[in-house]
Design an enzyme around this catalytic site. Structure first.
Site, short mmCIF file in Angstrom:
data_model
loop_
_atom_site.label_atom_id
_atom_site.label_comp_id
_atom_site.label_asym_id
_atom_site.label_seq_id
_atom_site.Cartn_x
_atom_site.Cartn_y
_atom_site.Cartn_z
N GLN A 169 0.76 -1.26 0.07
CA GLN A 169 0.08 0.08 0.06
C GLN A 169 0.87 1.37 0.01
O GLN A 169 0.69 2.22 -0.69
CB GLN A 169 -0.93 0.10 1.09
N ASP A 317 -2.26 -11.68 4.25
CA ASP A 317 -3.49 -11.75 4.57
C ASP A 317 -4.02 -13.12 4.83
O ASP A 317 -5.10 -13.46 5.16
CB ASP A 317 -4.43 -11.08 3.31
N LYS A 344 -4.33 -4.11 10.58
CA LYS A 344 -5.23 -4.74 9.62
C LYS A 344 -6.57 -4.33 9.94
O LYS A 344 -6.82 -3.35 10.94
CB LYS A 344 -5.11 -6.19 9.33
N ARG A 348 -5.02 -8.30 14.02
CA ARG A 348 -5.19 -9.69 13.61
C ARG A 348 -4.25 -10.58 14.58
O ARG A 348 -4.71 -11.86 14.44
CB ARG A 348 -4.92 -9.99 12.17
C1 S3P Z 1 -2.86 -4.69 0.05
C2 S3P Z 1 -1.61 -4.79 0.95
C3 S3P Z 1 -1.50 -5.50 1.92
C4 S3P Z 1 -2.73 -6.40 2.33
C5 S3P Z 1 -4.08 -5.45 2.12
C6 S3P Z 1 -4.26 -5.02 0.80
C7 S3P Z 1 -2.92 -3.91 -1.17
O1 S3P Z 1 -1.41 -4.51 2.92
O2 S3P Z 1 -2.55 -6.57 3.71
O3 S3P Z 1 -5.18 -6.37 2.46
O4 S3P Z 1 -3.87 -3.84 -1.90
O5 S3P Z 1 -1.85 -3.44 -1.60
P1 S3P Z 1 0.35 -3.67 3.34
O6 S3P Z 1 0.72 -3.44 2.16
O7 S3P Z 1 -0.03 -2.42 4.14
O8 S3P Z 1 0.74 -4.71 4.16
#
Ligand code: S3P
Length: 430
Positions: A169, A317, A344, A348
């Site tokens: 993200q 996840d 999250k 979790r």
């Molecule tokens: C996601 C990245 C992950 C994941 C989330 C979705 C994404 O988070 O846990 O459900 O769509 O880029 P992080 O990248 O913050 O770990």
């Protein structure tokens, strides 16, 4: 209200899980940033991804066909520098909360406030605010780290940023900001995380490349998304593949599933525990490898394992499901270096260990993970989803595989990523 999941007979049959949530968020955002009309085939029909469609509409994009029936939706973009100032409700969608500011931060003259539900208000945004500020962005948030998040557009300059923790993200947010920043933006990750943004941005014409172990992106005036096809979500498939592994006599085939290696760490972990799962890449869907997964009930006893380091972002996840499988294994399983789990949709580490303990598992929460002592199975009991879709679905599968079944409070949370989860699960029970 409690939803009951009785101990069930085998899971058997085939299904295509719903489309990928991560990729759907990205498709909507990139189509909104693009010129002209784009078509998204198989956009995920869920609460989270509808939040993203509502957000891009608030910013001026036009969305057609998102009534849950159409096989594709069409999005008329506003262009890279076209988003209108507006308040944005991100609902429960952490991915939207983290990615969207990357696009908005580099729009001088614009002002946006992003807010969402109770769970969103607990999710840290300093991880994006800090590097965006280094690029020149003007961002404020509650208590310096939480939503609501206010973005005032400003001219940005590319930076090289070393992520303290692997996060797709944060990486994606900075890549979007890099499209509007002067010069080059480089993001270095301690370990690889999912690379859907890199793939989709490159397909839309952005200059994304790997340089010295970093992902680099240069400013771009226009994107063209064209047609984006979305594979089924490995993270949704994962509930059935673990269910099949744990319930005697099961044989489940999941089709059209995204098998991007930055998402399938669960398979490596389960194989190490002794599972035999066949995953076959059959082609490419929207620039992502996709194919079929066949999962059958374990023939030999699963063994405990250790998950840490590079495997954590590749299975982030699915770590709740690793913990579930570990309850059915022999020996101890350790999940470590996974403190990210605390940020999250729920904490979790706390919610998984509480849920599995309530079902009779021997699970100890640690600062950055869990220690699970396998006892070969679970008794059953009552679990609260805490509004977290993945905890709700975890508890449902655990109930079917348990000796006495599970009662789940807050099963409706599943709609965040998988509105038809219960019906699909029912269709596999024999
Ligand atoms: C996601 C990245 C992950 C994941 C989330 C979705 C994404 O988070 O846990 O459900 O769509 O880029 P992080 O990248 O913050 O770990």
């Amino acid at each position: 209200m409690l939803s009951r999941f009785e101990p069930a007979g085998p899971l058997r049959g085939a299904l295509r899980p719903p489309s990928d949530k991560s990729i759907s968020h990205r498709a909507a955002l990139i189509a909104a940033m693009a010129e002209g009309e784009s078509a998204v085939e198989g956009f995920l029909d869920s609460a989270d991804t509808h939040s993203t469609l509502a957000a891009i509409e608030a910013l001026g994009a036009r969305v057609e066909g998102a009534d849950g029936v159409a096989a594709e939706i069409r999005i008329a973009g506003v262009g890279m520098r076209g988003p209108a100032s507006a308040p944005v409700d991100v609902g429960n969608a952490g991915t939207l909360l983290r990615l969207l500011p990357g696009w908005l931060a580099g729009q001088p003259g614009g002002i946006w406030e992003l807010d969402g539900d109770e769970s969103i208000r607990r999710r840290p945004v300093d991880r994006i605010a800090e590097p965006l500020r280094r690029m020149g962005a003007s961002i404020s948030c509650r208590e310096g780290r939480l939503p609501p998040l206010r973005v005032e557009g400003a001219p940005l300059t590319g930076i090289t940023y070393e992520l303290p923790v692997a996060s797709a993200q944060v990486k994606s947010c900075l890549l979007l900001a890099g499209l509007l920043a002067a010069g080059e933006t480089r993001v270095l990750e301690p370990q690889p995380s999912r690379d859907h943004s890199e793939r989709m941005l490159a397909a839309a014409g952005a200059e994304v490349r790997r340089v010295d172990g970093a992902v680099a992106i240069s400013a771009s005036d226009r994107l063209e998304a064209g047609r984006i096809a979305i594979p089924a979500d490995f993270s949704s498939a994962a509930f059935f593949l673990v269910g099949a592994l744990l319930i005697p006599g099961s044989d489940v085939t999941l089709t059209g599933v995204g098998l991007n290696p930055t998402r399938t760490g669960l398979l490596t972990v389960l194989e190490r525990m002794g599972a035999e799962i066949e995953a076959t890449v059959e082609g490419d869907r929207g620039g992502e490898p996709a194919g079929t997964i066949r999962s059958r009930a374990r023939v030999s006893q699963l063994q405990g394992t250790e998950v840490r380091g590079v495997e954590v972002p590749l299975a982030i996840d699915e770590l709740p499901l690793v913990a579930l499988a570990a309850c059915f294994a022999e020996g101890t399983t350790t999940i470590a270096e996974a403190a990210e789990l605390r940020g999250k949709e729920s904490d979790r580490i706390a919610t998984v260990s509480t849920a599995l303990t309530a079902l009779g598992g021997r699970v100890e929460a640690t600062e950055d993970g869990m220690a699970i002592e396998g006892t070969g199975g679970l008794r059953g009991g009552v679990v609260d989803s805490h509004g977290d879709h993945r905890i709700a679905m975890l508890a449902a599968v655990a109930g079917l595989a348990s000796r006495q079944g599970a009662d789940v409070a807050g099963m409706d949370a599943a709609a965040v990523s998988y509105p038809t989860f219960e019906a699909d699960l029912d269709s596999l029970i024999r």
